[in-house]
Design a protein around this motif. Structure first.
Motif, PDB file in Angstrom:
ATOM      1  N   GLY A  37       3.098   2.614   5.728  1.00  0.00           N
ATOM      2  CA  GLY A  37       1.996   1.991   5.004  1.00  0.00           C
ATOM      3  C   GLY A  37       0.834   1.686   5.922  1.00  0.00           C
ATOM      4  N   GLU A  38      -0.138   0.955   5.372  1.00  0.00           N
ATOM      5  CA  GLU A  38      -1.321   0.627   6.163  1.00  0.00           C
ATOM      6  C   GLU A  38      -1.972  -0.657   5.660  1.00  0.00           C
ATOM      7  N   ARG A  40      -5.948  -1.920   5.691  1.00  0.00           N
ATOM      8  CA  ARG A  40      -7.314  -1.455   5.968  1.00  0.00           C
ATOM      9  C   ARG A  40      -8.238  -2.629   6.252  1.00  0.00           C
ATOM     10  N   ASN A  46      -4.609  -6.891   1.535  1.00  0.00           N
ATOM     11  CA  ASN A  46      -3.871  -5.914   0.740  1.00  0.00           C
ATOM     12  C   ASN A  46      -3.060  -5.005   1.669  1.00  0.00           C
ATOM     13  N   CYS A  48      -0.807  -1.808   1.844  1.00  0.00           N
ATOM     14  CA  CYS A  48      -0.458  -0.604   1.073  1.00  0.00           C
ATOM     15  C   CYS A  48       0.794   0.017   1.680  1.00  0.00           C
ATOM     16  N   ASN A  50       4.400   2.689   1.042  1.00  0.00           N
ATOM     17  CA  ASN A  50       4.970   3.775   0.254  1.00  0.00           C
ATOM     18  C   ASN A  50       5.749   3.153  -0.904  1.00  0.00           C
ATOM     19  N   LYS A  51       5.288   3.373  -2.121  1.00  0.00           N
ATOM     20  CA  LYS A  51       5.787   2.648  -3.289  1.00  0.00           C
ATOM     21  C   LYS A  51       7.253   2.899  -3.619  1.00  0.00           C
TER      22      LYS A  51
END
Length: 82
Positions: A37-38, A40, A46, A48, A50-51
């Motif tokens: 993920g990351e 930003r 937030n 983000c 891998n779902k």
């Protein structure tokens, strides 16, 4: 006694195993040297991920893991102790 395997999902807290790498756009989060993920710069609140495998809850990162759970049960239990 008969054994039956059931596929179950387990949530595993992996927060302490996460590493990050600084990039121009923010941070890349890795687990076992693999990007997961990351974060930003535009929206640091937030995360983000891998779902399908990872999720963020209560400031921790969890991995969803599938495994087989063995269920045991007894048949023909007529003595009342099982």
């Amino acid at each position: 006694m008969t054994d039956v395997n059931e596929k179950v999902q387990e949530e595993m807290d992996i927060t302490r195993y996460i590493s990050s790498r600084l990039t121009k756009s923010g941070f890349v989060l890795t687990y076992n040297k693999q990007p997961i993920g990351e974060i930003r710069w535009e929206d640091v609140s937030n995360v983000c991920l891998n779902k399908n495998t990872f999720f963020f809850r209560d400031n921790k990162i969890y991995m969803i893991r599938d495994h087989l759970k063995t269920l045991q049960y007894v048949e023909n239990c007529d003595l009342g102790w099982c």
